[in-house]
Write an enzyme that holds these catalytic residues in place. Structure first.
Site, mmCIF file in Angstrom:
data_model
loop_
_atom_site.group_PDB
_atom_site.id
_atom_site.type_symbol
_atom_site.label_atom_id
_atom_site.label_comp_id
_atom_site.label_asym_id
_atom_site.label_seq_id
_atom_site.Cartn_x
_atom_site.Cartn_y
_atom_site.Cartn_z
ATOM 1 N NE ARG A 157 -4.048 -1.925 0.919
ATOM 2 C CZ ARG A 157 -4.554 -2.698 -0.049
ATOM 3 N NH1 ARG A 157 -4.171 -2.531 -1.298
ATOM 4 N NH2 ARG A 157 -5.449 -3.623 0.219
ATOM 5 C CG HIS B 1 1.174 -6.864 23.500
ATOM 6 N ND1 HIS B 1 1.283 -7.841 24.455
ATOM 7 C CD2 HIS B 1 -0.004 -6.229 23.725
ATOM 8 C CE1 HIS B 1 0.198 -7.820 25.216
ATOM 9 N NE2 HIS B 1 -0.592 -6.850 24.807
ATOM 10 C CB CYS C 152 5.471 -10.655 23.370
ATOM 11 S SG CYS C 152 4.039 -9.690 22.946
ATOM 12 C CG ASP D 221 31.041 1.962 49.860
ATOM 13 O OD1 ASP D 221 31.179 2.705 48.864
ATOM 14 O OD2 ASP D 221 32.006 1.481 50.492
#
Ligand code: ADP
Ligand code: MG
Length: 625
Positions: free
Chosen positions: A28, A122, A133, A487
């Site tokens: 397209r 997704h 997924c 730390d």
């Protein structure tokens, strides 16, 4: 006709309004104008635009993102992107990555101020009634991946606090199974009792739980009626009888399965895991054939017939899952590879919280010293064995260097912290001087040295990010226990034989007796890892740990450079509160650097949590793989 901003011929996927309608892909002509995208039939021979087939109103767009190609995608369908609007996802395929990137960038800019931009999306296709997924089966299901920042519209991974909706809670690490008294569990590893109170575990055998008062050590009995304590992370609930099979990794997620299979890199490598849909199972397989040179993973749901039989890709039915696996170990029968090689996450038993139940005082006669590892703030650190066989590191605390009584109290709490990315405290020897702190031993030593010298080859982006991920997960666990490190830096991380990074020395700085270290004006104070509020008011919090995490990421991506190397501590104390930040390391791309930068927000409350950071790093890693 309004001016077109971009025009391009793309392949468009049909919008699969019904679950069963077959998909098709058509060329397209897409035209982007100020307020909409229009797509037209296109006569490729004459190069002419024909009738209008549809439009998308830009105001209705909720998300524009790339899509990971479908497995074995043909060449022309590699560079996919998605436009999510109220009619669902529109999938478009560009000829190359540049064109795709141009369109995504432009569209993102144009819809930046839309209402209802999505926070999650997704990353894979919706296909045949399922999100590839996350395997959710509802098209409207919320995305499974968090978008960086404002719908990923800028390279800043997080927005400012005020305008950001909170992320949904994710389970705390490590996931504690809902085990209760009376339940049957199966040992995933052998465990030899470390104290007379412990019970021996034999891999694959069943045990009954008698007591769960301590999260790390459960009282159990074996099939002969013998009772004792077992490390809770060595057993799993006996649910479906699959636990005894090495190919079964109950709690593994899709992305973890892909990582593991790709790391093993064996053609036909496979494992079985619980599907995201309860009560169902998925077979994840890795194959080197079929397109991608690096190999690829596929995930097959195990289906059940009305009669309760199991089948995979083709209709060969079996009365049990193990039978089905045996069959497919010999026959691909519709899968892209036969199941050739079991991949398991159970290669090495994990550390236990302490050396046996209730033990935190260790008998120094059980320790053998083998070699010196280094010298730290508290004195010498040695490698040795406990009871002649278990590797340990022993910190011998130089007298006068630590406020010992306070530390000994604290050690009882520290012992209970257990996470695969924290260096495990096994116990202390306090009945003699010097006192010892006994911890897990990590053969690759200090991360800082490892970055500077230990990496055999130039590290890949994935390796560096994996290190960041390890630290973020260990820190997310500390954060969820309201425990502040104080730390955090590459020098306080260690690397194990597999290259996994673990955080160490958490909370220890509170017991240091050395003004040079504890006062922010002292020469040993971690000025280079400190945010403005620590430099100015000594205000420590999980958010000051976040700042330090950003600096630690910077250390990782510079392979161990000294932060602000040209400045001395005094200059840093002056300039950081005025907005000085570290530069972007060469190895860090914009996305990675934006994670560092968000850790260095001036206002502590605007910095993310470790849980959010861990998710972001994980997502980035997912994209790279
Ligand atoms: P401190 O934190 O007390 O200043 P360190 O923890 O930095 O001391 O220990 C000094 C050195 O000993 C480290 O740089 C590292 O090389 C080594 N070391 C310390 N703990 C371990 C351990 N658990 N496994 C392996 N090496 C260790
Ligand atoms: Mg240290």
């Amino acid at each position: 006709m309004p001016d077109s901003i971009l025009e391009e011929i793309f392949i468009k996927r049909s919008q699969q309004k019904k679950k069963t309608s077959p998909l098709n892909f058509k060329e397209r002509l897409f035209v982007l104008t100020q307020d909409k995208i229009s797509y037209y039939d296109y006569d490729s021979e004459k190069g002419k635009k024909k009738s209008l087939r549809g439009t998308v109103d830009l105001q209705k767009i909720k998300c524009v993102e790339s899509v990971l190609p479908e497995p074995n995608a043909p060449q022309e369908r590699i560079y996919a992107f998605q436009i999510i609007y109220d009619e669902g996802p529109l999938y478009i395929f560009a000829k190359n990555n540049d064109i795709r990137a141009e369109w995504i960038k432009k569209l993102k800019e144009m819809v930046l101020n839309n209402k209802d931009l999505m926070q999650k999306y997704h990353p894979c296709f919706w296909m045949d009634g399922m999100w590839l997924c996350c395997q959710q089966e509802v098209k409207q299901a919320m995305g499974c991946k968090v978008l960086d920042g404002k719908n990923g519209f800028s390279y800043k991974p997080f927005m400012r606090r005020e305008s950001r909706k909170p992320l949904p809670p994710t389970p705390k690490e490590p996931p504690q199974p809902a085990v209760s008294v009376g339940m049957t569990v199966i040992a995933e590893y052998d465990y030899a009792p470390l104290t007379p109170q412990d019970l021996q575990l034999r891999k694959d055998e069943e045990y009954t739980i008698l007591e769960v008062a301590d999260a790390n050590w459960w009282k159990a009995c074996d099939k002969y009626g013998k009772e004792g304590y077992i490390p809770s992370n060595y057993v799993v609930e006996a649910g479906n009888g699959l636990e005894r099979f090495d190919w079964y990794s109950k709690n593994m997620k899709r992305s973890q399965a892909e990582n593991l299979l790709k790391n093993e890199n064996k053609d036909g490598g496979f494992l079985v895991r619980d599907s995201s849909k309860t009560g169902r199972y998925t077979v994840s397989v890795f194959s080197k054939s079929g397109g991608e040179s690096a190999g690829s993973c596929k995930h097959y749901n195990i289906c059940t017939t009305a009669q309760g039989q199991f089948y995979l890709a083709e209709k060969h039915n079996f009365s049990s899952i193990p039978d089905l696996i045996i069959y497919h170990q010999h026959n691909a029968a519709g899968m892209f590879s036969r199941l050739k090689y079991i991949v398991s996450d159970r290669a090495q038993p994990p550390s236990t919280a302490g050396l046996g139940y209730g033990v935190w005082e260790i008998d120094p006669r059980d320790l053998t010293f083998i070699k010196e590892l280094g010298n730290g703030q508290f004195g010498v650190v040695k490698y040795g064995k406990w009871q002649g066989q278990h590797d340990v590191a022993i910190k011998m605390i130089r007298e006068g260097s630590m406020s010992e009584d306070d530390f000994i109290e604290e050690a009882k709490i520290m012992m209970k912290l257990r996470h695969e990315n924290l260096v495990q405290l096994y116990g202390v020897c306090t009945k003699q001087r010097p006192i010892y702190i006994v911890t897990e031993f990590l053969s690759n030593g200090c991360l800082l040295t490892y970055l500077k010298e230990g990496l055999k080859q130039h590290p890949t982006n994935i390796q560096l990010l994996e290190m960041c991920k390890d630290v973020s997960e260990g820190m997310a666990y500390l954060e969820s226990n309201q425990y502040i490190h104080r730390d955090l830096a590459a020098r306080n991380c260690l690397v194990d034989s597999n290259g996994t990074v673990k955080v160490t020395d958490f909370g220890l700085s509170r017991y240091v007796l050395d003004d040079e270290y504890t006062s922010s004006a002292g020469s040993k104070f971690p000025v280079r890892w400190s945010p403005p509020e620590v430099l100015l008011y000594c205000k420590f919090s999980s958010k000051s740990d976040i700042w330090a995490y950003g600096v630690l990421m910077w250390e990782i991506y510079t392979l161990g450079k000294l932060p602000y190397e040209r400045l001395n501590n005094q200059e840093i104390v002056e300039q950081v509160p005025r907005g000085l930040h570290l530069y972007r390391p060469q190895l860090a791309n914009e996305r990675v650097y934006s994670i560092m930068e968000i850790c260095w927000m001036d206002k502590a409350e605007e910095r993310p949590t470790f849980q959010e950071l861990a998710l972001n790093v994980q997502n980035l890693l997912y994209e790279l793989q």
